[in-house]
Design a protein around this motif. Structure first.
Motif, PDB file in Angstrom:
ATOM      1  N   SER A  10       0.924  -1.070  -0.291  1.00 45.76           N
ATOM      2  CA  SER A  10       0.033  -0.021  -0.020  1.00 45.76           C
ATOM      3  C   SER A  10       0.990   1.209   0.156  1.00 45.76           C
ATOM      4  O   SER A  10       0.184   2.565  -1.129  1.00 45.76           O
ATOM      5  CB  SER A  10      -0.846  -0.171   1.404  1.00 45.76           C
ATOM      6  N   LEU A  11       1.868   0.941   0.945  1.00 47.87           N
ATOM      7  CA  LEU A  11       3.058   2.152   0.722  1.00 47.87           C
ATOM      8  C   LEU A  11       3.715   2.279  -0.581  1.00 47.87           C
ATOM      9  O   LEU A  11       3.770   3.606  -0.528  1.00 47.87           O
ATOM     10  CB  LEU A  11       4.332   2.287   2.116  1.00 47.87           C
ATOM     11  N   VAL A  12       3.790   1.485  -1.148  1.00 44.36           N
ATOM     12  CA  VAL A  12       4.361   2.014  -2.303  1.00 44.36           C
ATOM     13  C   VAL A  12       3.439   2.310  -3.862  1.00 44.36           C
ATOM     14  O   VAL A  12       4.260   2.857  -4.611  1.00 44.36           O
ATOM     15  CB  VAL A  12       4.536  -0.031  -2.989  1.00 44.36           C
ATOM     16  N   GLY A  13       2.010   2.123  -3.727  1.00 46.02           N
ATOM     17  CA  GLY A  13       0.914   2.483  -4.553  1.00 46.02           C
ATOM     18  C   GLY A  13       1.375   3.831  -4.184  1.00 46.02           C
ATOM     19  O   GLY A  13       0.548   4.422  -4.996  1.00 46.02           O
ATOM     20  N   TRP A  14       0.992   3.970  -2.582  1.00 48.28           N
ATOM     21  CA  TRP A  14       0.778   5.589  -2.696  1.00 48.28           C
ATOM     22  C   TRP A  14       1.721   6.389  -2.533  1.00 48.28           C
ATOM     23  O   TRP A  14       1.793   7.503  -3.739  1.00 48.28           O
ATOM     24  CB  TRP A  14       0.363   5.613  -0.752  1.00 48.28           C
ATOM     25  N   ILE A  15       3.172   6.235  -2.521  1.00 50.65           N
ATOM     26  CA  ILE A  15       4.078   6.764  -3.399  1.00 50.65           C
ATOM     27  C   ILE A  15       4.637   7.061  -5.003  1.00 50.65           C
ATOM     28  O   ILE A  15       4.698   8.117  -5.335  1.00 50.65           O
ATOM     29  CB  ILE A  15       5.654   6.204  -2.648  1.00 50.65           C
ATOM     30  N   THR A  16       3.701   5.996  -5.697  1.00 51.74           N
ATOM     31  CA  THR A  16       4.189   5.807  -7.178  1.00 51.74           C
ATOM     32  C   THR A  16       2.678   6.995  -7.440  1.00 51.74           C
ATOM     33  O   THR A  16       2.998   7.383  -8.097  1.00 51.74           O
ATOM     34  CB  THR A  16       3.708   4.577  -7.854  1.00 51.74           C
ATOM     35  N   SER A  17       1.760   7.090  -6.736  1.00 52.16           N
ATOM     36  CA  SER A  17       0.749   7.114  -7.309  1.00 52.16           C
ATOM     37  C   SER A  17       0.050   8.679  -7.154  1.00 52.16           C
ATOM     38  O   SER A  17      -0.915   9.455  -7.715  1.00 52.16           O
ATOM     39  CB  SER A  17      -1.030   6.297  -6.963  1.00 52.16           C
ATOM     40  N   ALA A  18       1.396   8.849  -6.129  1.00 50.78           N
ATOM     41  CA  ALA A  18       1.088  10.537  -5.141  1.00 50.78           C
ATOM     42  C   ALA A  18       1.151  11.513  -6.415  1.00 50.78           C
ATOM     43  O   ALA A  18       0.223  12.531  -5.486  1.00 50.78           O
ATOM     44  CB  ALA A  18       1.722  10.705  -3.854  1.00 50.78           C
ATOM     45  N   VAL A  19       1.742  11.321  -7.460  1.00 48.94           N
ATOM     46  CA  VAL A  19       2.021  12.813  -8.261  1.00 48.94           C
ATOM     47  C   VAL A  19       0.685  12.745  -9.524  1.00 48.94           C
ATOM     48  O   VAL A  19      -0.127  13.604  -9.576  1.00 48.94           O
ATOM     49  CB  VAL A  19       2.816  12.264  -9.657  1.00 48.94           C
ATOM     50  N   MET A  20      -0.374  11.288  -9.490  1.00 46.14           N
ATOM     51  CA  MET A  20      -1.895  11.765 -10.569  1.00 46.14           C
ATOM     52  C   MET A  20      -2.546  11.943  -9.111  1.00 46.14           C
ATOM     53  O   MET A  20      -3.372  12.599  -9.821  1.00 46.14           O
ATOM     54  CB  MET A  20      -1.776  10.106 -10.886  1.00 46.14           C
ATOM     55  N   PHE A  21      -2.558  11.979  -7.900  1.00 45.65           N
ATOM     56  CA  PHE A  21      -3.687  12.313  -7.080  1.00 45.65           C
ATOM     57  C   PHE A  21      -3.622  14.180  -7.261  1.00 45.65           C
ATOM     58  O   PHE A  21      -4.303  14.524  -6.624  1.00 45.65           O
ATOM     59  CB  PHE A  21      -3.726  11.500  -5.680  1.00 45.65           C
ATOM     60  N   GLY A  22      -1.977  14.286  -7.020  1.00 47.84           N
ATOM     61  CA  GLY A  22      -2.073  16.031  -7.043  1.00 47.84           C
ATOM     62  C   GLY A  22      -2.689  16.274  -7.750  1.00 47.84           C
ATOM     63  O   GLY A  22      -2.673  17.740  -8.234  1.00 47.84           O
ATOM     64  N   ALA A  23      -2.287  15.667  -9.006  1.00 52.04           N
ATOM     65  CA  ALA A  23      -2.747  15.924 -10.278  1.00 52.04           C
ATOM     66  C   ALA A  23      -3.975  16.150 -10.757  1.00 52.04           C
ATOM     67  O   ALA A  23      -4.387  17.225 -11.710  1.00 52.04           O
ATOM     68  CB  ALA A  23      -2.091  15.460 -11.652  1.00 52.04           C
ATOM     69  N   ILE A  24      -5.146  15.173  -9.946  1.00 53.29           N
ATOM     70  CA  ILE A  24      -6.163  15.810 -10.043  1.00 53.29           C
ATOM     71  C   ILE A  24      -6.892  17.343  -9.946  1.00 53.29           C
ATOM     72  O   ILE A  24      -7.359  17.916 -10.606  1.00 53.29           O
ATOM     73  CB  ILE A  24      -7.058  14.664  -9.346  1.00 53.29           C
ATOM     74  N   PHE A  25      -5.842  17.632  -8.722  1.00 54.42           N
ATOM     75  CA  PHE A  25      -6.622  19.296  -8.230  1.00 54.42           C
ATOM     76  C   PHE A  25      -5.841  20.057  -9.039  1.00 54.42           C
ATOM     77  O   PHE A  25      -6.489  21.402  -9.080  1.00 54.42           O
ATOM     78  CB  PHE A  25      -6.470  18.890  -7.548  1.00 54.42           C
ATOM     79  N   GLY A  26      -4.689  19.709  -9.797  1.00 58.18           N
ATOM     80  CA  GLY A  26      -3.810  20.939 -10.770  1.00 58.18           C
ATOM     81  C   GLY A  26      -4.666  21.016 -11.776  1.00 58.18           C
ATOM     82  O   GLY A  26      -4.025  22.835 -12.197  1.00 58.18           O
ATOM     83  N   GLY A  27      -4.659  19.964 -12.355  1.00 57.47           N
ATOM     84  CA  GLY A  27      -5.253  20.704 -13.871  1.00 57.47           C
ATOM     85  C   GLY A  27      -6.395  21.920 -13.325  1.00 57.47           C
ATOM     86  O   GLY A  27      -6.673  22.815 -14.247  1.00 57.47           O
ATOM     87  N   ALA A  28      -7.382  21.532 -12.394  1.00 56.85           N
ATOM     88  CA  ALA A  28      -8.758  22.129 -12.544  1.00 56.85           C
ATOM     89  C   ALA A  28      -8.459  23.757 -12.004  1.00 56.85           C
ATOM     90  O   ALA A  28      -8.311  25.194 -12.936  1.00 56.85           O
ATOM     91  CB  ALA A  28      -9.507  21.681 -11.917  1.00 56.85           C
ATOM     92  N   LEU A  29      -7.042  23.755 -10.585  1.00 57.29           N
ATOM     93  CA  LEU A  29      -6.673  25.011 -10.742  1.00 57.29           C
ATOM     94  C   LEU A  29      -6.378  25.877 -11.592  1.00 57.29           C
ATOM     95  O   LEU A  29      -6.211  26.796 -11.354  1.00 57.29           O
ATOM     96  CB  LEU A  29      -5.287  24.232  -9.054  1.00 57.29           C
ATOM     97  N   ALA A  30      -4.980  25.392 -11.938  1.00 55.08           N
ATOM     98  CA  ALA A  30      -4.557  25.957 -12.681  1.00 55.08           C
ATOM     99  C   ALA A  30      -5.413  26.689 -14.270  1.00 55.08           C
ATOM    100  O   ALA A  30      -4.896  27.756 -14.707  1.00 55.08           O
ATOM    101  CB  ALA A  30      -3.408  25.071 -13.466  1.00 55.08           C
ATOM    102  N   GLY A  31      -6.627  25.608 -15.001  1.00 59.72           N
ATOM    103  CA  GLY A  31      -7.547  26.292 -15.014  1.00 59.72           C
ATOM    104  C   GLY A  31      -7.939  27.548 -15.147  1.00 59.72           C
ATOM    105  O   GLY A  31      -7.324  28.823 -15.565  1.00 59.72           O
ATOM    106  N   GLN A  32      -8.756  27.230 -13.862  1.00 58.03           N
ATOM    107  CA  GLN A  32      -9.007  29.196 -13.565  1.00 58.03           C
ATOM    108  C   GLN A  32      -7.893  29.532 -12.571  1.00 58.03           C
ATOM    109  O   GLN A  32      -8.334  31.012 -13.409  1.00 58.03           O
ATOM    110  CB  GLN A  32      -9.813  28.404 -12.289  1.00 58.03           C
ATOM    111  N   LEU A  33      -6.749  29.700 -12.847  1.00 60.29           N
ATOM    112  CA  LEU A  33      -5.669  30.812 -12.007  1.00 60.29           C
ATOM    113  C   LEU A  33      -4.896  31.289 -13.451  1.00 60.29           C
ATOM    114  O   LEU A  33      -4.764  32.374 -14.255  1.00 60.29           O
ATOM    115  CB  LEU A  33      -4.943  30.087 -11.729  1.00 60.29           C
ATOM    116  N   SER A  34      -4.865  30.046 -14.460  1.00 61.94           N
ATOM    117  CA  SER A  34      -4.761  31.258 -15.346  1.00 61.94           C
ATOM    118  C   SER A  34      -5.422  31.704 -16.488  1.00 61.94           C
ATOM    119  O   SER A  34      -5.082  32.627 -17.509  1.00 61.94           O
ATOM    120  CB  SER A  34      -4.445  29.924 -17.033  1.00 61.94           C
TER     121      SER A  34
END
Length: 474
Positions: free
Chosen positions: A52-76
């Motif tokens: 489970s820790l290996v899965g979280w370390i690997t997938s953490a970037v994608m979890f952050g990206a879920i919010f990064g794309g939406a946030l960047a679209g509004q701020l841009s």
């Protein structure tokens, strides 16, 4: 101002398009780098039995990206595409370095790295949304159709670059190997930052802010014919007016009204299936997959990611060659069917022949990657870009992107957990069934968009909505 104008005027369209493409390399590098870093990280922090820790370390970037794309679209929309790309590059640099210098504090180290990679994911999601948007607004209309294929080529080139870097660093002491692999992601981010510093702002954003003179000046740098500049300015103004009117009349509930429901389900469904079909399980975990199949140490199997990367690059070039020669639905269904069989057949062969050569599964994975690379990988975003009517395009595209990142995150998270509790062949067979379901979904729920105007595609959704309304039992 004159100094700025002179500095900007020296910028060629080739320079602008190169750094648009380089954003794809940055995105792809971070997708691929954990593939090689993970075996060394597991050994260094003794995480071999912590699925489970290996899965979280690997997938953490994608979890952050879920919010990064939406946030960047509004701020841009508020601060501009260029400024937000610069900000994303800074965030990317900072958290890449912080990933590489993770403190060694036992289990707490894993949680530190998970949090840092989530924050890094904000920049990854932002870059994946902002750079193509900036490029599409800078490129002439006749070149926009090729940008999707070019962007995909640059993303997989970035993945291949990360695989090569991982391979070159594999003989370093384990602790240094994974730290350098992760930390070196800051280098392409720095190059992107320095390049974008010299780029002008998007003419579309400048017009939205009422600065027509500067928008005209920017267009003069990248358009040769003055008549084209006047025509493009008029077109941008008209489109912006239509979008403002559309946004005033629509809400999130509009997406699922009878008129638009068919097209929204089709676009969002394709974006979700692209990830739930399991491609990222291969891209993130191929050394561990080979280790489990053959018993060889994962750290000695870093040539396989390079093989996958080469296949991805070749496939993206094949797509650019065949993109306008075959229907979108045909390519998606053929690709999905072969991908599904590539996952299911190893399980069937292993059931019939228990002594199957363990490398058989790896050969089938290569076949999967080859067909994925010129069908579902690029076509998902081509179709999403074509299928949504103007009135709902912004919200629907954002929803499709979010579901895509959610799928990417979940596959990265659960794959090591699944393989820890069942045979690999069974896990891939499950993904194979999802591939076949994706083919059925395309066959029954997705309209053909190749060769159709946006208005014709919208009419298909409207007519389908009317049919559903008059036959609710269907």
């Amino acid at each position: 101002m004159n100094v700025m104008a002179k500095a900007e005027k020296k910028i060629s369209s080739a320079f602008i398009y190169f750094f648009g493409s380089f954003g794809g390399i940055l995105f792809g590098y971070d997708i691929g780098v954990m593939t090689g870093a993970l075996p060394f990280l597991q050994a260094d922090w003794h995480l071999e039995n912590a699925a489970s820790l290996v899965g979280w370390i690997t997938s953490a970037v994608m979890f952050g990206a879920i919010f990064g794309g939406a946030l960047a679209g509004q701020l841009s929309d508020k601060f501009g595409r260029r400024k937000m790309i610069l900000m994303s590059a800074i965030v990317f640099m900072v958290f890449s370095v912080l990933s590489g210098v993770s403190p060694d504090m036992g289990e707490a180290s894993a949680y530190y790295l998970i949090i840092v990679r989530m924050l890094l994911g904000l920049a990854v999601g932002a870059a994946s949304a902002l750079v193509p948007a900036y490029m599409s607004e800078m490129a002439p209309a006749k070149a926009r159709g090729r940008l999707s294929g070019l962007n995909q080529t640059m993303i997989v080139s970035g993945m291949l670059l990360s695989y090569v870097v991982d391979f070159l660093l594999k003989d370093l002491p384990g602790e240094w190997a994974w730290r350098l692999m992760l930390g070196l992601a800051a280098v392409p981010a720095l190059i992107l930052f320095l390049g974008v510093l010299r780029l002008p702002e998007s003419p579309r954003f400048l017009l939205r802010k009422g600065d027509e003179a500067q928008a005209r000046k920017v267009l003069s740098y990248i358009r040769k014919n003055p008549a084209d500049i006047d025509q493009e300015l008029a077109s941008i103004k008209e489109t912006a007016k239509e979008e403002r009117q559309a946004n005033q009349k629509t809400s999130w509930s509009t997406l699922f009204s009878g008129k638009y429901r068919y097209l929204v389900i089709a676009g969002v469904g394709v974006a979700a299936f692209q990830q739930f079909q399991g491609a990222n399980a291969i891209f993130y975990y191929i050394p561990l997959i080979v280790q489990k199949a053959t018993g060889q140490a994962a750290s000695s199997n870093l040539m396989w990611p390079i093989v996958q990367g080469i296949i991805l690059v070749i496939g993206s070039l094949v797509y650019m060659w065949i993109a306008d020669k075959f229907n979108r639905r045909t390519l998606l269904m053929v690709g999905g069917a072969v991908m599904g069989l590539s996952f299911i057949l190893p399980a069937v062969i292993n059931w019939v022949m228990p002594n199957m050569n363990p490398m058989t599964i790896v050969v089938f994975l290569c076949i999967y990657v080859a067909f994925y690379s010129f069908t579902w990988a690029p076509l998902t975003w081509v179709l999403v870009g074509e299928i949504f009517p103007l009135a709902i395009r912004g919200r629907a595209s954002g929803l499709a992107s979010s579901f895509n990142w959610i799928g990417s995150w979940l596959v990265g998270l659960i794959f090591p957990i699944m393989t820890a509790s069942m045979p690999q062949e069974a896990v891939f067979a499950i993904f194979g069934i999802i591939c076949i379901l994706g083919v059925i979904f395309v066959k029954t729920c997705v309209p053909e968009t190749r060769g159709h105007t946006l208005e014709e595609i919208e009419d298909q959704g409207t007519n389908r909505g009317r049919v559903k309304a008059s036959n609710p039992e269907n």
